[in-house]
Scaffold this motif. Structure first.
Motif, PDB file in Angstrom:
ATOM      1  N   LEU A 192      55.212 -17.311  17.554  1.00 40.03           N
ATOM      2  CA  LEU A 192      55.909 -16.354  18.415  1.00 40.03           C
ATOM      3  C   LEU A 192      55.945 -16.824  19.867  1.00 40.03           C
ATOM      4  CD1 LEU A 192      54.110 -13.103  17.126  1.00 40.03           C
ATOM      5  CD2 LEU A 192      56.137 -14.223  16.167  1.00 40.03           C
TER       6      LEU A 192
ATOM      7  N   LYS B 153      43.341  -7.705  17.413  1.00 40.32           N
ATOM      8  CA  LYS B 153      43.700  -8.701  18.419  1.00 40.32           C
ATOM      9  C   LYS B 153      44.385  -8.023  19.612  1.00 40.32           C
ATOM     10  CE  LYS B 153      42.972 -12.035  15.242  1.00 40.32           C
ATOM     11  NZ  LYS B 153      42.900 -11.286  14.016  1.00 40.32           N
TER      12      LYS B 153
ATOM     13  N   GLU C   7      47.522 -10.024  10.522  1.00 40.81           N
ATOM     14  CA  GLU C   7      46.893 -10.778  11.605  1.00 40.81           C
ATOM     15  C   GLU C   7      46.828 -10.033  12.945  1.00 40.81           C
ATOM     16  OE1 GLU C   7      47.232 -15.302  12.042  1.00 40.81           O
ATOM     17  OE2 GLU C   7      48.535 -14.551  13.654  1.00 40.81           O
ATOM     18  N   PRO C   8      47.797  -9.181  13.281  1.00 44.36           N
ATOM     19  CA  PRO C   8      47.753  -8.514  14.587  1.00 44.36           C
ATOM     20  C   PRO C   8      46.578  -7.556  14.797  1.00 44.36           C
ATOM     21  CG  PRO C   8      49.978  -8.418  13.694  1.00 44.36           C
ATOM     22  CD  PRO C   8      49.074  -8.920  12.599  1.00 44.36           C
TER      23      PRO C   8
ATOM     24  N   ILE D 261      59.164  -9.557  13.559  1.00 42.28           N
ATOM     25  CA  ILE D 261      58.024  -8.704  13.919  1.00 42.28           C
ATOM     26  C   ILE D 261      57.435  -8.055  12.671  1.00 42.28           C
ATOM     27  CG2 ILE D 261      57.369  -6.574  15.117  1.00 42.28           C
ATOM     28  CD1 ILE D 261      59.385  -7.424  17.341  1.00 42.28           C
TER      29      ILE D 261
ATOM     30  N   TYR E 158      55.479 -10.541  10.586  1.00 44.13           N
ATOM     31  CA  TYR E 158      54.199 -10.899  11.198  1.00 44.13           C
ATOM     32  C   TYR E 158      53.179  -9.762  11.059  1.00 44.13           C
ATOM     33  CZ  TYR E 158      50.685 -12.389  14.541  1.00 44.13           C
ATOM     34  OH  TYR E 158      49.493 -12.739  15.116  1.00 44.13           O
TER      35      TYR E 158
ATOM     36  N   PHE F 191      56.691 -15.203  25.243  1.00 46.26           N
ATOM     37  CA  PHE F 191      57.113 -15.018  23.856  1.00 46.26           C
ATOM     38  C   PHE F 191      58.577 -15.391  23.698  1.00 46.26           C
ATOM     39  CE2 PHE F 191      54.438 -11.935  21.133  1.00 46.26           C
ATOM     40  CZ  PHE F 191      53.288 -12.649  21.406  1.00 46.26           C
TER      41      PHE F 191
ATOM     42  N   ARG G 230      49.136 -17.440  12.804  1.00 43.40           N
ATOM     43  CA  ARG G 230      50.590 -17.394  12.675  1.00 43.40           C
ATOM     44  C   ARG G 230      51.267 -16.934  13.953  1.00 43.40           C
ATOM     45  NH1 ARG G 230      51.466 -14.829   6.631  1.00 43.40           N
ATOM     46  NH2 ARG G 230      50.296 -16.447   5.541  1.00 43.40           N
ATOM     47  N   GLY G 231      50.526 -16.222  14.781  1.00 40.59           N
ATOM     48  CA  GLY G 231      51.066 -15.763  16.056  1.00 40.59           C
ATOM     49  C   GLY G 231      51.531 -16.890  16.950  1.00 40.59           C
TER      50      GLY G 231
ATOM     51  N   LEU H 270      54.588  -5.821  20.076  1.00 39.70           N
ATOM     52  CA  LEU H 270      55.316  -7.078  19.901  1.00 39.70           C
ATOM     53  C   LEU H 270      56.752  -6.961  20.403  1.00 39.70           C
ATOM     54  CD1 LEU H 270      53.802  -8.053  16.458  1.00 39.70           C
ATOM     55  CD2 LEU H 270      53.383  -9.202  18.651  1.00 39.70           C
TER      56      LEU H 270
ATOM     57  N   TYR I 244      48.492 -10.104  18.603  1.00 35.06           N
ATOM     58  CA  TYR I 244      48.795 -11.445  18.085  1.00 35.06           C
ATOM     59  C   TYR I 244      47.596 -12.366  18.251  1.00 35.06           C
ATOM     60  CZ  TYR I 244      49.457 -13.326  22.842  1.00 35.06           C
ATOM     61  OH  TYR I 244      49.275 -13.735  24.144  1.00 35.06           O
TER      62      TYR I 244
END
Length: 189
Positions: free
Chosen positions: A159, A146, A142-143, A134, A137, A126, A155-156, A93, A150
């Motif tokens: 960003l 993926k 969630e990351p 960061i 998040y 981004f 929620r990504g 990120l 993200y």
């Protein structure tokens, strides 16, 4: 019969959005970029290998059509896979912060005597992300799982400053291109 060779709930959701009738089959395909392989060739190869592995798992049934897909985030010719852990997610990120990267999504549809593909390449910019943003998040979890750490559909999205391309392609299955493939195989209206 249409089969989806994917464990991704997002791909299932997007294929359902098309109204396609399909069955999910799980396949294991190594996702390792070959030396000198371009990011687009890599993504396409992995998607094809997934579809072929699915067809093989079905014993090469003559009425089977298998859809395989892969999506990767690419920055400066480097393919960002899924983060191994929270630290890896933070590093990804930070690298994506305030930059534009490509998201390449490849889809292959295979049957006993025919194989066709579609590629979607989107550009995602981004916003500038500070360490607190960061960390917050990554803390959501969630990351994980993926590409690029993200999820545009979660929620990504907060960003992302700009998207030029396919929203569904960034999610993991470009709907327009997938529908075109299915129509070409008479597997969708």
């Amino acid at each position: 019969m249409l089969y989806l060779a994917s464990q991704s709930p997002r791909r299932r959701q997007l294929l359902e959005q098309l109204g396609a009738d399909f069955v999910v089959i799980d396949v294991e395909v190594p996702e390792q970029r070959e030396p000198g392989e371009s990011p687009q060739d890599y993504v396409s190869r992995v998607a094809l290998e997934k579809a072929r592995a699915g067809l093989k798992a079905l014993g090469g049934a003559t009425d089977a059509r298998v859809l395989g897909a892969d999506t990767e985030v690419v920055l400066d010719d480097e393919v960002f896979g899924k983060p191994r852990d929270a630290e890896d997610a933070v590093v990804m990120l930070r690298r994506l912060s305030s930059k534009t990267h490509a998201v390449i999504s490849a889809v292959w549809l295979v049957e006993a005597n025919r194989e066709r593909s579609e590629i979607s390449v989107s550009q995602v910019r981004f916003a500038t992300l500070d360490d607190a943003t960061i960390a917050a998040y990554v803390a959501t979890g969630e990351p994980f799982g993926k590409a690029g750490a993200y999820a545009i559909q979660g929620r990504g999205a907060s960003l992302i400053e700009h998207l030029d391309g396919s929203y569904s392609g960034v999610m993991g299955l470009p709907v327009f291109e997938t529908a075109r493939l299915l129509r070409g195989f008479d597997a969708w209206p």
